[in-house]
Design an enzyme around this catalytic site. Structure first.
Site, mmCIF file in Angstrom:
data_model
loop_
_atom_site.group_PDB
_atom_site.id
_atom_site.type_symbol
_atom_site.label_atom_id
_atom_site.label_comp_id
_atom_site.label_asym_id
_atom_site.label_seq_id
_atom_site.Cartn_x
_atom_site.Cartn_y
_atom_site.Cartn_z
ATOM 1 N N LYS A 14 59.161 44.972 28.754
ATOM 2 C CA LYS A 14 58.186 45.897 29.336
ATOM 3 C C LYS A 14 58.215 45.784 30.840
ATOM 4 O O LYS A 14 58.231 44.691 31.401
ATOM 5 C CB LYS A 14 56.784 45.563 28.809
ATOM 6 C CG LYS A 14 55.662 46.266 29.544
ATOM 7 C CD LYS A 14 54.660 46.928 28.617
ATOM 8 C CE LYS A 14 53.538 47.633 29.382
ATOM 9 N NZ LYS A 14 53.804 49.024 29.708
ATOM 10 N N GLY A 16 55.881 46.151 33.431
ATOM 11 C CA GLY A 16 54.452 46.288 33.700
ATOM 12 C C GLY A 16 54.235 46.649 35.145
ATOM 13 O O GLY A 16 55.183 46.862 35.897
ATOM 14 N N ALA A 17 52.969 46.703 35.522
ATOM 15 C CA ALA A 17 52.666 47.050 36.900
ATOM 16 C C ALA A 17 52.980 45.884 37.803
ATOM 17 O O ALA A 17 53.526 46.024 38.884
ATOM 18 C CB ALA A 17 51.199 47.410 37.026
ATOM 19 N N GLU A 18 52.684 44.695 37.300
ATOM 20 C CA GLU A 18 52.728 43.545 38.173
ATOM 21 C C GLU A 18 54.013 42.752 37.977
ATOM 22 O O GLU A 18 54.514 42.129 38.893
ATOM 23 C CB GLU A 18 51.527 42.664 37.830
ATOM 24 C CG GLU A 18 51.058 41.834 38.963
ATOM 25 C CD GLU A 18 50.669 40.453 38.470
ATOM 26 O OE1 GLU A 18 50.531 39.607 39.327
ATOM 27 O OE2 GLU A 18 50.543 40.242 37.259
ATOM 28 N N ALA A 19 54.493 42.769 36.764
ATOM 29 C CA ALA A 19 55.664 41.958 36.460
ATOM 30 C C ALA A 19 56.523 42.670 35.433
ATOM 31 O O ALA A 19 56.049 43.540 34.715
ATOM 32 C CB ALA A 19 55.218 40.613 35.908
ATOM 33 N N LYS A 30 63.795 31.628 21.589
ATOM 34 C CA LYS A 30 63.490 33.007 21.968
ATOM 35 C C LYS A 30 62.341 32.933 22.978
ATOM 36 O O LYS A 30 61.265 32.400 22.662
ATOM 37 C CB LYS A 30 63.058 33.808 20.734
ATOM 38 C CG LYS A 30 62.958 35.300 21.002
ATOM 39 C CD LYS A 30 62.658 36.076 19.724
ATOM 40 C CE LYS A 30 62.598 37.558 20.002
ATOM 41 N NZ LYS A 30 62.184 38.319 18.822
ATOM 42 N N ASP A 130 41.691 39.503 33.252
ATOM 43 C CA ASP A 130 42.267 40.794 32.853
ATOM 44 C C ASP A 130 42.186 40.934 31.337
ATOM 45 O O ASP A 130 43.191 41.098 30.652
ATOM 46 C CB ASP A 130 43.715 40.887 33.337
ATOM 47 C CG ASP A 130 44.274 42.307 33.226
ATOM 48 O OD1 ASP A 130 43.485 43.247 33.005
ATOM 49 O OD2 ASP A 130 45.500 42.466 33.358
#
Lengths: 222, 342
Positions: A14, A16-19, A30, A130
């Protein structure tokens, strides 16, 4: 291993916005690699400050959350200069998706567990920062694992605890608007059961105060 | 109830905006053309907006602005199909003045009244003027700072300020620094100009909480530096902007990643700021989204946005009976149904 491109078969999970989150095979485990990529929109100095601060604090908070009795992924490695964290991959389903397909009683059960975990964090002086249903994973064993402590902090104050729960309420309102009230009730039910009615009520009073401070909210009308 | 007088293209809505310091009247045709957008701004002699004084300004200039708008559009009052007004959120005395003008016009002309949510109007005019269809919107002004996106019948709030608004933060700082508001040059523009001359980043609080943010601590810290610190005003303006804009940008990016929408829209008074525009542009690029910013004349509070949103509401059968048309000071954007979307 210092950078993501040296890990075999790292696959973007993914952005994301931050990472960015990558799934990879790391020493036959894994893992999820969380990389806080530089943000071009903000000044370099501020960007480096923010990324390194969060990279250092997130694993610390995740470790302390375990001590508090809240499941979080195991941390395998932290690389501050690269703003990179290698952690356990948690099998399971995002609570966000799960809630939308669940029955009323299943929702209640999950949300009570969430409330209990939040109370354990708060009792321990931890703020998640968050709390959204995207940041919680239910494992096949039925445990709720909290992830993404990047905006968290160590703070015993009522204000911080109130904001933490207020943010969850807002996340439920925007993401699960069909049944957010019911979910919130269950969360608070679990929260109260761990903290006790007296302590929990203090936090709820704070939430009302925080909401009155907001812009253009009906709650402000006394 | 009155009848619709003309075909869609010949139908017009007059919109009245008076939620804060601007008194504006706009006229929109039903097919989305803005024929007039006139306004007059109340400028306080000192300090911020005094609600009673602003309302007095609105009452005194309403007649002039109304005439200007009708002249500009080249239509007669009898050509109007409906009257829209900004019903909230905003300052009570100011909203009531605009509402009074709207009710008077609607009853005199015997046409329907349409109460419009001010925040929805900022989003709708942005979409109309930029062609954005389904954006994540950052609406930042003197009174509002929120990140919204459409979801199941309403604009949902994905992030917002927990205390003061972005424009308010910049304005109060500017006044503390002794800057003055002039007609046509908002205080925020003065901060932007000074910031362009700065370049040393002063460390200030950066407070993002989940999808929300808090600006009051930043304002307090910046003001303390102003009075007690030894940094230049230019550097402080620069640092204040960089911190505040980075915070709202981070929150916008979170909403963008969360909703996976493909458009970013910047609207509201602070949309005029070039630095904020450039930050959001970078974010949009990184998420392969299209960035648009509302044109300057529709960024600050204006009547055109109310007129246009009035058209959308009226076309979907939403009108406001005069006897229930009281203003709603705290009317949140996520309480408003927007049936015109899909």
């Amino acid at each position: 291993m210092d950078t993501i491109d040296k890990v075999d078969g790292a696959v973007l999970l993914k952005k994301g916005a931050e990472a960015s989150l990558f799934i990879a095979d790391w020493h036959r485990r894994k893992v999820v690699i969380k990389m806080r990529v530089p943000k071009r929109y903000r000044p370099k100095e501020l960007d480096e400050q923010i990324r390194s601060y969060r990279t250092v604090h997130e694993p610390q908070l995740m470790h302390e959350a375990k001590t508090a009795g809240v499941p979080t992924p195991l941390i395998y490695m932290v690389n501050v200069p690269e703003s990179l964290i290698v952690m356990e991959y948690v099998e399971g389903q995002q609570v966000k998706q799960l809630l939308n397909g669940a029955s009323k009683s299943e929702r209640h059960e999950v949300c009570v567990k969430i409330g209990e975990s939040i109370a354990k964090l708060h009792r321990h002086g931890l703020i998640h920062g968050d709390l959204t249903t995207s940041n919680m994973i239910q494992t096949p064993q039925g445990k709720i694992v909290f992830v993404d402590f990047g905006l968290g902090e160590k703070n015993m104050e009522l204000e911080a605890q109130g904001v933490d729960l207020h943010l969850l309420k807002r996340a439920l309102q925007s993401t699960h608007y069909q049944f957010w009230e019911e979910c919130l009730q269950s969360v608070l039910c679990g929260y109260t059961s761990v903290l006790g009615a007296l302590a929990a009520e203090k936090v709820y009073g704070k939430i009302r105060e925080i909401e009155r401070r907001g812009r253009y909210v009906e709650e402000r009308k006394q | 109830m009155s009848k619709i007088r003309k075909s869609e293209s010949g139908s017009y809505c007059l919109g009245i905006e008076s939620s804060a310091d601007d008194f504006g009247i706009g006229i929109a045709s039903f097919n989305g053309e803005i024929l007039a957008n006139q306004s007059d701004c109340y400028i306080p002699t000192e300090g911020g907006i005094h609600p009673r004084e602003a309302a007095r300004h609105h009452a005194e200039t309403a007649d002039k602005v109304l005439r200007q708008a009708l002249n500009k559009a080249g239509i007669k009052p009898s050509d109007l199909t409906c009257i829209a007004f900004s019903q909230g959120p905003g300052l009570g005395p100011c909203l009531r003045t605009g509402a009074t003008v709207a009710r008077a016009l609607a009853s005199y002309l015997q046409i329907p009244l349409v109460g419009v949510n001010h925040s929805v109007a900022h989003i709708e005019i942005g979409k109309l003027k930029t062609g954005a269809k389904d954006p994540v919107t950052l609406y930042a002004s003197g009174g509002n700072t929120m990140v919204t996106a459409y979801e199941s019948g309403r604009y949902r709030v994905f992030g917002e300020t927990l205390d003061i608004a972005l424009g308010n933060c910049l304005d109060v700082f500017a006044r503390e620094a002794g800057l003055k508001h002039k007609q046509g040059v908002p205080l925020g523009a003065a901060v932007e100009q000074l910031a362009a001359g700065g370049g040393r980043l002063v460390s200030l609080p950066y407070v993002v909480k989940g999808m929300d943010l808090s600006l009051s601590g930043l304002l307090t810290a910046a003001t303390a530096q102003l009075h007690g610190g030894n940094c230049s005003l230019e550097d402080l303006c620069y640092s204040l902007q960089e911190h505040a804009f980075s915070m709202v940008s981070e929150v916008t990016e979170r909403a963008l990643a969360h909703t996976e929408k493909k458009e970013v829209l910047l609207t509201g008074g602070v949309a005029a700021n070039k630095r904020l525009q450039s930050m959001l542009n970078v974010i949009a690029e990184e998420h392969a989204a299209k960035f648009s910013v509302v044109p300057l004349q529709y960024a600050t509070d204006n009547g055109a946005m109310i007129a246009w949103t009035g058209v959308l509401a009226f076309q979907h059968g939403l009108t406001t009976p005069i006897d229930t048309s009281y203003v709603r000071l705290r009317w949140r954007v996520d309480k408003v149904d927007v049936p015109w979307i899909r």
